[in-house]
Design an enzyme around this catalytic site. Structure first.
Site, mmCIF file in Angstrom:
data_model
loop_
_atom_site.group_PDB
_atom_site.id
_atom_site.type_symbol
_atom_site.label_atom_id
_atom_site.label_comp_id
_atom_site.label_asym_id
_atom_site.label_seq_id
_atom_site.Cartn_x
_atom_site.Cartn_y
_atom_site.Cartn_z
ATOM 1 N N GLN A 1 7.694 7.345 -7.735
ATOM 2 C CA GLN A 1 7.375 6.880 -6.380
ATOM 3 C C GLN A 1 7.338 5.353 -6.345
ATOM 4 O O GLN A 1 6.492 4.757 -7.009
ATOM 5 C CB GLN A 1 6.008 7.448 -5.996
ATOM 6 N N SER B 1 4.173 0.892 -4.043
ATOM 7 C CA SER B 1 3.333 -0.296 -4.251
ATOM 8 C C SER B 1 4.155 -1.471 -4.774
ATOM 9 O O SER B 1 5.129 -1.289 -5.509
ATOM 10 C CB SER B 1 2.236 0.013 -5.266
ATOM 11 N N GLU C 1 0.557 14.242 -0.789
ATOM 12 C CA GLU C 1 -0.104 13.633 -1.944
ATOM 13 C C GLU C 1 -1.622 13.761 -1.839
ATOM 14 O O GLU C 1 -2.307 14.011 -2.819
ATOM 15 C CB GLU C 1 0.296 12.150 -1.991
HETATM 16 C C1 LIG Z 1 -3.173 6.259 -11.708
HETATM 17 C C2 LIG Z 1 -2.418 5.544 -10.624
HETATM 18 C C3 LIG Z 1 -1.124 5.932 -10.338
HETATM 19 C C4 LIG Z 1 -0.388 5.259 -9.362
HETATM 20 N N1 LIG Z 1 0.913 5.632 -9.158
HETATM 21 C C5 LIG Z 1 1.659 4.983 -8.232
HETATM 22 C C6 LIG Z 1 3.031 5.324 -8.041
HETATM 23 O O1 LIG Z 1 3.581 6.220 -8.728
HETATM 24 N N2 LIG Z 1 3.756 4.646 -7.117
HETATM 25 C C7 LIG Z 1 3.189 3.665 -6.355
HETATM 26 O O2 LIG Z 1 3.898 3.118 -5.511
HETATM 27 N N3 LIG Z 1 1.889 3.292 -6.517
HETATM 28 C C8 LIG Z 1 1.109 3.919 -7.446
HETATM 29 N N4 LIG Z 1 -0.207 3.551 -7.648
HETATM 30 C C9 LIG Z 1 -0.738 2.403 -6.922
HETATM 31 C C10 LIG Z 1 -1.771 2.749 -5.851
HETATM 32 O O3 LIG Z 1 -1.148 3.372 -4.763
HETATM 33 C C11 LIG Z 1 -2.486 1.464 -5.466
HETATM 34 O O4 LIG Z 1 -3.194 1.013 -6.602
HETATM 35 C C12 LIG Z 1 -3.447 1.658 -4.306
HETATM 36 O O5 LIG Z 1 -2.764 1.963 -3.125
HETATM 37 C C13 LIG Z 1 -4.336 0.422 -4.078
HETATM 38 O O6 LIG Z 1 -3.565 -0.723 -3.959
HETATM 39 P P1 LIG Z 1 -3.900 -2.011 -4.838
HETATM 40 O O7 LIG Z 1 -4.019 -1.580 -6.263
HETATM 41 O O8 LIG Z 1 -2.906 -3.063 -4.503
HETATM 42 O O9 LIG Z 1 -5.356 -2.471 -4.405
HETATM 43 P P2 LIG Z 1 -5.745 -3.324 -3.109
HETATM 44 O O10 LIG Z 1 -4.979 -2.825 -1.934
HETATM 45 O O11 LIG Z 1 -5.631 -4.757 -3.452
HETATM 46 O O12 LIG Z 1 -7.258 -2.929 -2.907
HETATM 47 C C14 LIG Z 1 -8.316 -3.523 -3.681
HETATM 48 C C15 LIG Z 1 -9.645 -2.989 -3.170
HETATM 49 O O13 LIG Z 1 -9.850 -3.379 -1.798
HETATM 50 C C16 LIG Z 1 -10.093 -2.237 -0.972
HETATM 51 N N5 LIG Z 1 -9.457 -2.428 0.348
HETATM 52 C C17 LIG Z 1 -8.223 -2.909 0.588
HETATM 53 N N6 LIG Z 1 -7.966 -2.900 1.910
HETATM 54 C C18 LIG Z 1 -9.065 -2.384 2.515
HETATM 55 C C19 LIG Z 1 -9.418 -2.110 3.879
HETATM 56 N N7 LIG Z 1 -8.570 -2.356 4.884
HETATM 57 N N8 LIG Z 1 -10.634 -1.562 4.133
HETATM 58 C C20 LIG Z 1 -11.506 -1.292 3.112
HETATM 59 N N9 LIG Z 1 -11.218 -1.544 1.798
HETATM 60 C C21 LIG Z 1 -10.026 -2.085 1.523
HETATM 61 C C22 LIG Z 1 -9.441 -1.092 -1.709
HETATM 62 O O14 LIG Z 1 -10.001 0.155 -1.342
HETATM 63 C C23 LIG Z 1 -9.715 -1.453 -3.167
HETATM 64 O O15 LIG Z 1 -11.010 -1.042 -3.534
HETATM 65 C C24 LIG Z 1 -0.975 4.191 -8.622
HETATM 66 C C25 LIG Z 1 -2.288 3.807 -8.901
HETATM 67 C C26 LIG Z 1 -3.005 4.451 -9.900
HETATM 68 C C27 LIG Z 1 -4.410 3.997 -10.194
#
Ligand SMILES: Cc1cc2nc3c(=O)[nH]c(=O)nc-3n(C[C@H](O)[C@H](O)[C@H](O)COP(=O)(O)OP(=O)(O)OC[C@H]3O[C@@H](n4cnc5c(N)ncnc54)[C@H](O)[C@@H]3O)c2cc1C
Length: 382
Positions: free
Chosen positions: A125, A128, A245
């Protein structure tokens, strides 16, 4: 609602149980996130396919059994009951496939689904990016038109791509119209990673296995036939994928029911040996059992809705928060039961580490709470 299984469902369960018992591989399997382990998992999933158990609810023509969603839930229960691990094909069969069934052209269904079911193509996928996680619509990876070849060229970087290092294909969102408003102008592409313009760099997880990858695209080509759901329609197609998902296919109740069964066994063994000193553990185990049963019943409601023609919708956010928090609680109880005997390399400890990722992947739980507030409760955005 009548929760009794029909004679046909009972026979289906018995057949699945018998086949899994006779054919399952040696357990525990090596991690699916290592190069060697991935091959072992792939061979096992191929065996499932050869026997018609890989994708039971799909049509026969694509390698399934035309089973109902209820039967799929039964199969999942039996699969996890047998102690088997999550599937390396999961992002294809559980996330992309439902989206292809809903939005795909006949040609896409006919060419992509059978190869996916047979684990010939493995899908990851690509959503991100370094600057776009929770705020997915901030993504900047882009697609440029290539009229000469009849398709698109992709540029940019994807990150946190689960098992990207071992997959052959990627489904992802790319910006096709930079002048359009954020959620518009996005398109859902199906990309063959086997091209010199794709660089996949493995990223190690906490446990040292290359569970993630970064994917760099420098003009990788996608023919027009591999656009899913129409140019500019990417956001709504992607929201259908998130429904799968968060809501049903990725984390079926069978997975948690099996964890609870093993937790109860572990409790009983320790209780019989007189090792339970903290009486509150008994209540915690009972709470875990009730949570898993509640999730099963809530899923029955979801499946009933879907069988009546409804789509998954924002309700999937309720499920996602519930299963991810339940998974952590069950594993915390298991570690409390093990107490000082807990071993960092033990299967429970590894599963606990993975459960901690549940509130992050598939959209963080904070984001799910926003979705529930705005779309289910109708609260104001600010
Ligand atoms: C085990 C695992 C597998 C994954 N696999 C995939 C994959 O296969 N493909 C893929 O594309 N992605 C994947 N991801 C990525 C995942 O989708 C992202 O980590 C997730 O969407 C959060 O984005 P970020 O890490 O950029 O954190 P950020 O978006 O930077 O968020 C940081 C913190 O701020 C909080 N936050 C952000 N915006 C808001 C808001 N508007 N209101 C309240 N709180 C907020 C979040 O909840 C979080 O606690 C995976 C992640 C993990 C941990």
């Amino acid at each position: 609602m009548d929760l009794t299984e029909s004679p046909a469902e009972q026979a289906f369960r018995a057949e699945a149980r018998e086949w899994l018992a006779a054919n399952k591989p040696a357990l525990p399997m090596p991690p699916g996130d290592s190069a060697a382990g991935f091959g072992v998992h792939r061979d096992w999933e191929r065996k499932l396919f050869d026997a018609g158990w890989a994708v039971v609810s799909w049509p026969h023509a694509y390698g399934g059994r035309d089973a109902s969603l209820w039967e799929w839930l039964i199969f999942e229960e039996e699969y996890y009951r047998a102690g088997l691990p999550q599937r390396v094909a999961q992002n294809g069969i559980f996330l992309l496939a439902p989206t292809i069934f809903e939005f795909g052209t006949q040609e896409q269904k006919d060419t992509i689904l059978p190869r996916m079911a047979a684990v010939e193509d493995l899908w990851c996928q690509g959503w991100s990016e370094p600057g776009a996680g929770s705020d997915l619509a901030a993504l900047t990876s882009r697609a440029e038109r290539d009229d000469e070849r009849g398709g698109w060229r992709l540029f940019g970087q994807k990150t946190w791509t689960t098992r990207g290092a071992f997959c052959s294909h990627l489904f992802g969102l790319f910006r096709t119209d930079p002048s359009a408003e954020r959620h518009r102008g996005l398109t859902y592409f199906l990309l063959d990673l086997d091209q010199p313009e794709c660089t996949v760099r493995p990223v190690d997880k906490l446990d040292g296995e290359a569970g993630f990858a970064e994917v760099f695209l420098d003009g990788a080509f996608v023919p027009d036939a591999d656009v899913l759901g129409g140019v500019g329609e990417g956001w709504s197609v992607a929201m259908a994928t998130t429904g799968s998902e968060r809501g049903l296919s990725l984390r079926s109740p069978g997975r948690f029911l099996a964890v609870v069964d093993r937790l109860i066994e572990r409790y009983q063994e320790q209780d019989a040996a007189g090792l339970i000193e903290d009486a509150s553990l008994r209540e915690e185990v009972a709470d875990g059992w009730m949570a898993a049963q509640a999730y099963k019943l809530a899923t029955d409601v979801t499946v009933t809705r879907l069988a009546e023609g409804a789509s998954m919708g924002p309700e999937s956010s309720l499920s996602k928060i519930f299963w991810s928090e339940m998974d952590i609680a069950l594993h915390e109880t298991a570690l409390r039961l093990a107490g000082a005997d807990s071993n960092l390399d033990d299967e429970w400890a590894r599963a606990f580490e993975f459960s901690l990722a549940g509130p992050i992947y598939a959209g963080t739980n904070e984001i799910q709470r926003n979705v529930i507030a705005e779309r289910l409760l109708g609260l104001p955005r600010k």
